[in-house]
Motif scaffolding. Structure first.
Motif, short mmCIF file in Angstrom:
data_model
loop_
_atom_site.label_atom_id
_atom_site.label_comp_id
_atom_site.label_asym_id
_atom_site.label_seq_id
_atom_site.Cartn_x
_atom_site.Cartn_y
_atom_site.Cartn_z
N THR A 22 -21.39 -13.16 -4.08
CA THR A 22 -22.18 -12.12 -3.44
C THR A 22 -22.01 -10.73 -4.04
O THR A 22 -22.99 -9.99 -4.19
CB THR A 22 -21.83 -12.05 -1.94
N GLY A 23 -20.79 -10.33 -4.35
CA GLY A 23 -20.57 -8.96 -4.82
C GLY A 23 -20.82 -7.96 -3.70
O GLY A 23 -20.78 -8.29 -2.51
N TYR A 24 -21.12 -6.72 -4.11
CA TYR A 24 -21.34 -5.64 -3.14
C TYR A 24 -22.69 -4.96 -3.42
O TYR A 24 -23.32 -5.18 -4.44
CB TYR A 24 -20.24 -4.59 -3.26
N GLY A 25 -23.09 -4.12 -2.45
CA GLY A 25 -24.23 -3.24 -2.65
C GLY A 25 -25.59 -3.87 -2.40
O GLY A 25 -26.60 -3.34 -2.86
N TRP A 26 -25.65 -4.95 -1.64
CA TRP A 26 -26.94 -5.59 -1.36
C TRP A 26 -27.25 -5.53 0.14
O TRP A 26 -26.37 -5.35 0.97
CB TRP A 26 -26.92 -7.04 -1.83
N GLU A 27 -28.53 -5.71 0.45
CA GLU A 27 -28.97 -5.71 1.85
C GLU A 27 -29.54 -7.06 2.27
O GLU A 27 -29.44 -7.46 3.43
CB GLU A 27 -30.01 -4.61 2.05
N VAL A 28 -30.18 -7.76 1.35
CA VAL A 28 -30.61 -9.14 1.54
C VAL A 28 -30.43 -9.81 0.19
O VAL A 28 -30.67 -9.19 -0.85
CB VAL A 28 -32.06 -9.23 2.06
N LEU A 29 -30.00 -11.08 0.19
CA LEU A 29 -29.53 -11.68 -1.06
C LEU A 29 -30.04 -13.11 -1.20
O LEU A 29 -30.01 -13.89 -0.24
CB LEU A 29 -28.00 -11.68 -1.07
N LEU A 30 -30.49 -13.44 -2.41
CA LEU A 30 -30.88 -14.81 -2.74
C LEU A 30 -29.77 -15.45 -3.55
O LEU A 30 -29.36 -14.92 -4.58
CB LEU A 30 -32.19 -14.81 -3.54
N LEU A 31 -29.30 -16.60 -3.09
CA LEU A 31 -28.24 -17.32 -3.79
C LEU A 31 -28.70 -18.75 -4.08
O LEU A 31 -29.43 -19.35 -3.27
CB LEU A 31 -26.97 -17.40 -2.93
N PRO A 32 -28.27 -19.32 -5.20
CA PRO A 32 -28.54 -20.74 -5.42
C PRO A 32 -27.71 -21.57 -4.45
O PRO A 32 -26.57 -21.24 -4.15
CB PRO A 32 -28.09 -20.97 -6.87
N ASN A 33 -28.30 -22.62 -3.93
CA ASN A 33 -27.57 -23.54 -3.07
C ASN A 33 -26.57 -24.30 -3.93
O ASN A 33 -26.94 -24.94 -4.91
CB ASN A 33 -28.54 -24.51 -2.38
N ARG A 34 -25.30 -24.23 -3.57
CA ARG A 34 -24.25 -24.87 -4.38
C ARG A 34 -24.27 -26.39 -4.21
O ARG A 34 -23.62 -27.10 -4.99
CB ARG A 34 -22.89 -24.32 -3.98
N PHE A 35 -24.98 -26.89 -3.21
CA PHE A 35 -25.03 -28.33 -2.96
C PHE A 35 -26.50 -28.75 -2.81
O PHE A 35 -26.94 -29.17 -1.74
CB PHE A 35 -24.23 -28.69 -1.71
N PRO A 36 -27.28 -28.63 -3.90
CA PRO A 36 -28.74 -28.75 -3.78
C PRO A 36 -29.25 -30.19 -3.75
O PRO A 36 -28.63 -31.11 -4.31
CB PRO A 36 -29.22 -28.04 -5.05
N MET A 37 -30.39 -30.35 -3.10
CA MET A 37 -31.13 -31.60 -3.18
C MET A 37 -31.98 -31.65 -4.44
O MET A 37 -32.29 -32.74 -4.94
CB MET A 37 -32.05 -31.75 -1.96
N LEU A 38 -32.36 -30.47 -4.95
CA LEU A 38 -33.30 -30.37 -6.06
C LEU A 38 -32.76 -29.39 -7.10
O LEU A 38 -32.05 -28.44 -6.76
CB LEU A 38 -34.66 -29.85 -5.57
N SER A 39 -33.13 -29.59 -8.35
CA SER A 39 -32.83 -28.62 -9.39
C SER A 39 -33.78 -28.86 -10.56
O SER A 39 -34.26 -29.98 -10.77
CB SER A 39 -31.37 -28.72 -9.86
N PHE A 40 -34.05 -27.81 -11.33
CA PHE A 40 -35.00 -27.93 -12.43
C PHE A 40 -34.41 -28.69 -13.62
O PHE A 40 -35.16 -29.08 -14.53
CB PHE A 40 -35.49 -26.55 -12.86
N ASP A 41 -33.11 -28.91 -13.61
CA ASP A 41 -32.51 -29.71 -14.68
C ASP A 41 -32.08 -31.10 -14.17
O ASP A 41 -31.22 -31.74 -14.75
CB ASP A 41 -31.30 -28.98 -15.27
N ALA A 42 -32.69 -31.57 -13.09
CA ALA A 42 -32.35 -32.88 -12.54
C ALA A 42 -32.59 -33.97 -13.57
O ALA A 42 -33.58 -33.93 -14.31
CB ALA A 42 -33.17 -33.14 -11.28
N PRO A 43 -31.72 -34.97 -13.64
CA PRO A 43 -31.89 -36.04 -14.62
C PRO A 43 -33.08 -36.94 -14.28
O PRO A 43 -33.51 -37.02 -13.13
CB PRO A 43 -30.57 -36.82 -14.52
N ARG A 44 -33.58 -37.61 -15.29
CA ARG A 44 -34.67 -38.55 -15.07
C ARG A 44 -34.09 -39.89 -14.62
O ARG A 44 -33.27 -40.47 -15.34
CB ARG A 44 -35.47 -38.72 -16.36
N PRO A 45 -34.49 -40.40 -13.46
CA PRO A 45 -33.90 -41.65 -12.97
C PRO A 45 -34.44 -42.86 -13.72
O PRO A 45 -35.52 -42.81 -14.32
CB PRO A 45 -34.34 -41.69 -11.49
N GLU A 46 -33.68 -43.93 -13.68
CA GLU A 46 -34.12 -45.17 -14.30
C GLU A 46 -35.18 -45.85 -13.44
O GLU A 46 -35.21 -45.68 -12.22
CB GLU A 46 -32.92 -46.11 -14.48
N ARG A 47 -36.01 -46.64 -14.08
CA ARG A 47 -37.00 -47.42 -13.34
C ARG A 47 -36.30 -48.49 -12.52
O ARG A 47 -35.26 -49.01 -12.91
CB ARG A 47 -38.02 -48.06 -14.29
#
Length: 327
Positions: free
Chosen positions: A40-65
């Motif tokens: 988080t750091g300091y000096g903010w009023e509203v903050l966007l953080l990445p979810n550390r335990f995500p269901m989705l991500s843009f680098d998600a692996p390609r699943p097998e068939r």
């Protein structure tokens, strides 16, 4: 492991993620969302953080068939929206008007940014409150899921609103708003938004927030309308936390139109699903609700709306709201 699995019976995607098992549960001596921590750091009023335990991500692996069943990459974004640096704020009604406006402005900016991403089909902005709901961290926060698919409930709303528009030539949500605005279920209005307990409520004190102007996305709202939405959210949460004389556990969902395609017949709206009944006991989604998705309503919506109106009257004075309660 992170992937999407398709349910051919219902036509919906299930998000699967093994990292979710590692989430902390209400740590007593540490809050990762408070100022000064590593994320988080300091000096903010509203903050966007990445979810550390995500269901989705843009680098998600390609699943097998996997033969018959469909799998897909869990492409997308899961974020946490920390709404205030103050840890002891209990709900949105305790935020100042300016602080609440900052939150909805962030929602708008995130919507604008994600609309440009060709891999995102829909963005869900939502908020969980209360241990009964399963909130793992108590610091005031909401969440954002940007998905590569349109969620099933949104698709159902699109289908029904499209059909109504083709038949009657008007927006179904605008018609609902017109019906509710003059009903005994209307709770509050300001210059740009209306709060009501819908005729078709599933939860005892379920409330919806509709903009009076027909818009599909937050990006279409003016600064004045954003302030009106912020005001309505403060009133809505304050009313829910007052109606039973105790903190109300709930889930809130902001519904916008999907990002790909034309949806002139759709209407931005917010829905709150509070889980306590008028006796203060939890209404569980049990047999008939879980098995058929058809809800039972224990009570009379109009009677619960009257309780919400009385609670709203107390809240409007306390938080210096912009509008008025219905009487």
């Amino acid at each position: 492991m992170r992937e999407l699995r398709y349910n051919p019976l219902t036509g919906q995607w299930i998000m699967v993620s093994s990292t979710r098992k590692k989430r902390p549960w209400r740590p007593k001596d540490f809050c990762p969302f408070c100022p000064g921590n590593e994320e988080t750091g300091y000096g903010w009023e509203v903050l966007l953080l990445p979810n550390r335990f995500p269901m989705l991500s843009f680098d998600a692996p390609r699943p097998e068939r996997d033969g018959f069943y469909r799998r897909a990459r869990a492409i997308g974004q899961c974020s946490v929206i920390v709404e205030t640096p103050e840890h002891n704020i209990r709900d949105l009604d305790e935020l100042s008007p300016k602080a609440m406006i900052r939150v909805v402005e962030l929602w708008k900016n995130l919507t604008a940014e994600l609309k440009k991403n060709p891999r995102v089909a829909y963005v869900s902005i939502f908020r969980n409150k209360g241990e009964e709901i399963g909130v793992s961290l108590t610091h005031p926060h909401g969440q954002l899921y940007a998905t590569p698919f349109i969620p099933l409930k949104v698709r159902l709303k699109l289908e029904n609103s499209r059909g109504y528009f083709k038949r009657y030539g008007e927006c179904l949500f605008c018609r609902i708003l017109r019906e509710e605005l003059w009903s005994e279920r209307a709770v509050y209005e300001n210059g740009d938004f209306v709060i009501f307990l819908p005729f078709f409520a599933s939860w005892p004190f379920e409330i919806h927030i509709y903009p009076k102007r027909h818009v599909q996305w937050l990006t279409q709202l003016s600064r004045k309308e954003l302030a009106g939405l912020a005001d309505a959210l403060r009133v809505a949460t304050g009313t829910l936390n007052t109606v039973l004389g105790r903190e109300m556990p709930y889930t809130m969902m902001l519904y916008q139109a999907p990002f790909r395609g034309t949806y002139d017949f759709y209407h931005l709206h917010v829905e709150f699903y509070p889980i306590l009944g008028e006796n203060g006991k939890i209404k569980y989604a049990a047999g008939i609700e879980m098995g058929t998705w058809d809800f039972t309503y224990d009570g009379v919506p109009e009677e619960n709306a009257e309780k919400l109106r009385r609670a709203c009257g107390e809240v409007v004075k306390r938080i210096d709201a912009r509008g008025k309660c219905f009487t």
